[in-house]
Each structure stands twice: as C-alpha cells, then as structure tokens.
Design an enzyme around this catalytic site. Structure first.
Site, PDB file in Angstrom:
ATOM      1  N   LYS A  27      31.582  39.821  33.275  1.00  0.00           N
ATOM      2  CA  LYS A  27      30.575  39.053  34.005  1.00  0.00           C
ATOM      3  C   LYS A  27      29.821  38.095  33.093  1.00  0.00           C
ATOM      4  O   LYS A  27      29.460  36.995  33.501  1.00  0.00           O
ATOM      5  CB  LYS A  27      29.576  39.992  34.706  1.00  0.00           C
ATOM      6  CG  LYS A  27      30.182  40.681  35.902  1.00  0.00           C
ATOM      7  CD  LYS A  27      29.127  41.151  36.873  1.00  0.00           C
ATOM      8  CE  LYS A  27      29.785  41.725  38.110  1.00  0.00           C
ATOM      9  NZ  LYS A  27      28.862  42.415  38.994  1.00  0.00           N
ATOM     10  N   LYS A  67      41.680  41.512  40.787  1.00  0.00           N
ATOM     11  CA  LYS A  67      40.984  42.335  41.777  1.00  0.00           C
ATOM     12  C   LYS A  67      40.448  41.464  42.912  1.00  0.00           C
ATOM     13  O   LYS A  67      39.978  40.354  42.672  1.00  0.00           O
ATOM     14  CB  LYS A  67      39.814  43.018  41.046  1.00  0.00           C
ATOM     15  CG  LYS A  67      39.170  44.132  41.776  1.00  0.00           C
ATOM     16  CD  LYS A  67      38.033  44.716  40.941  1.00  0.00           C
ATOM     17  CE  LYS A  67      36.861  43.765  40.816  1.00  0.00           C
ATOM     18  NZ  LYS A  67      35.685  44.327  40.177  1.00  0.00           N
ATOM     19  N   LYS A  99      34.155  39.456  45.480  1.00  0.00           N
ATOM     20  CA  LYS A  99      33.250  38.563  46.206  1.00  0.00           C
ATOM     21  C   LYS A  99      33.099  37.235  45.468  1.00  0.00           C
ATOM     22  O   LYS A  99      32.747  36.223  46.069  1.00  0.00           O
ATOM     23  CB  LYS A  99      31.850  39.195  46.274  1.00  0.00           C
ATOM     24  CG  LYS A  99      31.776  40.493  47.027  1.00  0.00           C
ATOM     25  CD  LYS A  99      30.421  41.169  46.764  1.00  0.00           C
ATOM     26  CE  LYS A  99      30.363  42.541  47.402  1.00  0.00           C
ATOM     27  NZ  LYS A  99      29.230  43.355  46.952  1.00  0.00           N
TER      28      LYS A  99
HETATM   29  P1  TYM Z   1      30.061  46.634  44.203  1.00  0.00           P
HETATM   30  O1  TYM Z   1      28.927  46.198  45.061  1.00  0.00           O
HETATM   31  O2  TYM Z   1      30.712  45.646  43.311  1.00  0.00           O
HETATM   32  O3  TYM Z   1      31.193  47.274  45.100  1.00  0.00           O
HETATM   33  C1  TYM Z   1      30.904  48.271  46.067  1.00  0.00           C
HETATM   34  C2  TYM Z   1      32.025  49.303  46.075  1.00  0.00           C
HETATM   35  O4  TYM Z   1      33.264  48.663  46.382  1.00  0.00           O
HETATM   36  C3  TYM Z   1      34.234  48.986  45.399  1.00  0.00           C
HETATM   37  N1  TYM Z   1      35.142  47.847  45.227  1.00  0.00           N
HETATM   38  C4  TYM Z   1      36.463  47.908  45.321  1.00  0.00           C
HETATM   39  N2  TYM Z   1      37.288  48.954  45.586  1.00  0.00           N
HETATM   40  C5  TYM Z   1      38.616  48.697  45.636  1.00  0.00           C
HETATM   41  N3  TYM Z   1      39.145  47.443  45.429  1.00  0.00           N
HETATM   42  C6  TYM Z   1      38.356  46.388  45.157  1.00  0.00           C
HETATM   43  N4  TYM Z   1      38.884  45.173  44.979  1.00  0.00           N
HETATM   44  C7  TYM Z   1      36.945  46.592  45.100  1.00  0.00           C
HETATM   45  N5  TYM Z   1      35.891  45.779  44.857  1.00  0.00           N
HETATM   46  C8  TYM Z   1      34.798  46.567  44.940  1.00  0.00           C
HETATM   47  C9  TYM Z   1      33.437  49.256  44.135  1.00  0.00           C
HETATM   48  O5  TYM Z   1      34.168  50.056  43.227  1.00  0.00           O
HETATM   49  C10 TYM Z   1      32.223  49.976  44.700  1.00  0.00           C
HETATM   50  O6  TYM Z   1      32.500  51.344  44.886  1.00  0.00           O
HETATM   51  N6  TYM Z   1      27.827  49.029  40.409  1.00  0.00           N
HETATM   52  C11 TYM Z   1      28.255  49.156  41.788  1.00  0.00           C
HETATM   53  C12 TYM Z   1      27.132  49.496  42.743  1.00  0.00           C
HETATM   54  C13 TYM Z   1      26.310  50.680  42.354  1.00  0.00           C
HETATM   55  C14 TYM Z   1      26.705  52.040  42.432  1.00  0.00           C
HETATM   56  C15 TYM Z   1      25.587  52.779  41.992  1.00  0.00           C
HETATM   57  C16 TYM Z   1      27.879  52.670  42.852  1.00  0.00           C
HETATM   58  C17 TYM Z   1      25.040  50.646  41.872  1.00  0.00           C
HETATM   59  N7  TYM Z   1      24.604  51.890  41.662  1.00  0.00           N
HETATM   60  C18 TYM Z   1      25.618  54.178  41.917  1.00  0.00           C
HETATM   61  C19 TYM Z   1      27.902  54.080  42.774  1.00  0.00           C
HETATM   62  C20 TYM Z   1      26.808  54.782  42.327  1.00  0.00           C
HETATM   63  C21 TYM Z   1      28.857  47.833  42.232  1.00  0.00           C
HETATM   64  O7  TYM Z   1      28.579  46.802  41.688  1.00  0.00           O
HETATM   65  O8  TYM Z   1      29.636  47.923  43.345  1.00  0.00           O
END
Ligand code: TYM
Length: 344
Positions: free
Chosen positions: A114, A206, A209
C-alpha cells in the site's frame, strides 16, 4: 485458561464491496452466526489510514452495514457496529503500539504494497494499522477470526501481540486473578475454495477495491447486466476446462472462475470440474452468469432497499456499538489493572 469462544471480524468502508469480500469473508460471517456469538465491525478507523472523503466515508460505512444485513447477518442476535463508536479499540491499540516491535511491523507485506514507493509520505496510521487490527479482535478477547487469505499475516501478528502481552505481564495477569493468560491467541478461519478471489482481468492479481478497472471485479451492488458483462469479458485461456483440479494449477484464470463457481454454489472445485470438465469457457460462463445473478442479485437489491433508510442503518450501528462497548470496557478495565494504570 479456556476462553469463551467468540467470533470477530471487520470490513473497511472504502470503495465498493466485491465478490472477494463476499466469498472470502462475509459468507463466512453469515455461516458462523449459527454456532458462535459474533461481532462484525465496519472498520472506519482503519479506512482513514489513507485519505477518505468524509461524505463518502459515512456513505460507505452505511453501505457495508447494509451488505452485512442483506447477506443475512442478524443484527439483533449478533453485534454489528462501526469501530469509531467504541473508543476502546483506539485505547487498546495504543497499548499494543507499546507491545508490538518495529521489526514485526516492518515485515508486513500489506504495508509495503500500500505504501509503495512513496513510503515516506504514508500515514503513521497505515504503518501501525496491524496493531489496531489486533486491538479490534482482542478488545473482545475473540477466539476466531474469519478472513480472506490476504489478512493471514495480520492475524499472525495479532497472535504475536497477544502472546507477548501475556508473557510480558504474566505476573500481573496472575496477581489480578486472570490465571496464565489474559488474551486468547485468535485463530484465523481461512477456508473453502475462494479464500483469495482473483481479478477477472488478471488471474495473478487479487480482486480488489483499488484496482482501477471496474471489469476486474463484481461489486455486490452490480445489477444483472453488469454481472453478465463482467463474467463474459473475464479473461480465460483457449483450452476447455480440465476434468481434475491438478489441471487448474498452471491456469490462474480458469482456477479463479472455477473457485468462484464452487464457492457460490457451496461445492468443491472437484465437484465443479466433474460437471464442467471438457466444457468450453463459453458454456461455463453462461452457467457462471446464471449462478452469480441468482446469488448476488437479491443481495444488491436488498442493499439498495436498506440504503433508503439510513435512520434504520444508524440505529443498528448505535445499538451494536452500545452492546460492543459493554464488552470492550470490561476488557479495558482489566488491561488497565494488568498494565498498572491507576483508574477510577
Ligand atoms: P478488507 O476491508 O480489505 O476486506 C474485508 C474482508 O474481505 C477479504 N477479502 C478477500 N477475500 C478473498 N479474496 C479477495 N480478493 C479479497 N479481498 C478482500 C479480506 O481478507 C477481509 O477478510 N484489515 C482488514 C479489516 C479488519 C479486520 C480487523 C479483519 C480490521 N480489523 C479485525 C479481521 C479482524 C481489511 O482491510 O479487510
């Protein structure tokens, strides 16, 4: 000590939710509510680690909440809330800033990706992000965390932080009557055929967004026409589908589409290949469009309906954050005692 089993996970309110978020995370959230007490958080404090337009941030926060509900999470039985309404997340994150080591954060690949070449210009928050994520989970002493594959390293860091806290404060934890360990080591739940959904334009990247081309992803709010167009245009190779999973190994695009089909229909990739092995992509894509529209269409429609009632959405978040705060405050009281902070 045996910890009470509890699920926590979070989703950032940035941009559109897509099929990767849905298959990698949200479908798991829905399934886990049958067996666990679950807390699902819209992590708005994580979102601002990169600049967010304020009006878009509140819109996206409500939209992720609407997605949770539209996908089938019961906001009465479980807790749905947005992170910034429970200040204990930030409070515990500070303590974890003092537990985690610089060397640990320096290894985080997501920060490197990032921040890119402009590392010096990244926010401090983006760097310390994994500590806040550990605090999100551990402020509820959650034991299970459903996430996509890309969050695995952050989960390992959360376990390291929990472990180091337990060791550093072992005597105090014991003296305050919490036994051997105060924090559980949270288990990642990363399972099934779609833990890493790839871009529809490039099977080696991947689905995300932040990818500029909207054709790289299916958004939860896409209508049937958009879904059909994106699947039809999805990159493939000229060979027919193989009959066995091994045949997918050198073919990332085929592997991705088969994984999506499997996850959407709740079967394995081997099952999909049993049905479609030898078929051309043209035929497979027709079936994938039908399946995607059948599964995602109602979710998108329900999200739109919910978004017309922001007062309801806000009431879900208010109620959820009140219930979350009761749990978080209890943890913080104990943490303050353990660390040696004098409190009221
Ligand atoms: P975020 O908002 O990027 O994504 C949310 C969830 O979606 C999953 N994900 C995917 N899974 C499969 N294939 C993909 N292409 C894909 N893109 C996204 C992510 O793995 C995630 O589970 N850091 C985290 C948010 C967070 C969090 C937490 C998660 C903050 N605190 C505590 C668990 C526990 C994030 O940026 O997810």
């Amino acid at each position: 000590m045996a910890f009470k089993e509890r699920v926590f996970s979070g989703v950032q309110p940035t941009g559109n939710l897509h099929l990767g978020n849905y298959l990698g995370a949200i479908t798991k959230f829905v399934a886990l509510q049958e067996t666990y007490d679950c807390i699902y958080c819209v992590v708005d404090m994580h979102a601002i680690t990169v600049w967010q337009d304020p009006a878009e941030l509140s819109h996206a926060t409500r939209e992720v909440t609407a997605a949770f509900i539209a996908c089938g999470i019961d906001p009465k039985a479980q807790i749905i809330f947005n992170q910034s309404q429970v200040a204990e997340h930030a409070e515990l994150a500070w303590i974890f800033n003092c537990v985690a080591r610089l060397g640990w954060l320096n290894r985080m690949t997501q920060f490197k990706e990032k921040a890119g070449k402009d590392r010096e210009n990244s926010s401090v928050g983006l760097y310390a992000y994994p500590n806040l994520m550990a605090a999100d989970i551990l402020v509820y002493r959650a034991t299970h965390v459903p996430v996509g594959e890309d969050q695995k390293q952050h989960l390992e860091l959360a376990r390291d932080i929990a472990q180091k806290f337990n060791v550093d404060f072992a005597k105090s934890i014991h003296a305050h009557g919490f036994g051997e360990a105060f924090f559980p080591l949270p288990e990642p739940i990363i399972q099934g055929p779609a833990t890493r959904v790839m871009s529809l334009r490039d099977g080696t990247r991947k689905m995300s967004k932040s990818e500029p081309s909207d054709y790289s992803r299916i958004n939860l709010t896409d209508d049937a026409d958009a879904i059909a167009q994106k699947v039809r245009k999805a990159k493939t190779d000229p060979e027919p589908l193989p009959s066995e999973e091994k045949g997918l190994e050198p073919r990332p695009e085929a592997d991705n589409l088969v994984g999506i089909y499997a996850a959407l229909s709740g079967i394995t990739k081997a099952d999909v290949l049993r049905e479609f092995g030898g078929a051309q992509f043209s035929a497979f894509k027709v079936a994938l469009v039908d399946l995607s529209v059948a599964k995602l269409g109602p979710i998108g429609a329900e999200m739109k309906k919910l978004m017309q009632d922001p007062l309801y959405i806000d009431s879900v978040l208010a109620d959820g954050s009140q219930r979350a705060q009761v749990l978080a405050a209890e943890t913080m009281k104990a943490v303050k005692d353990i660390v040696g902070f004098v409190r009221r």
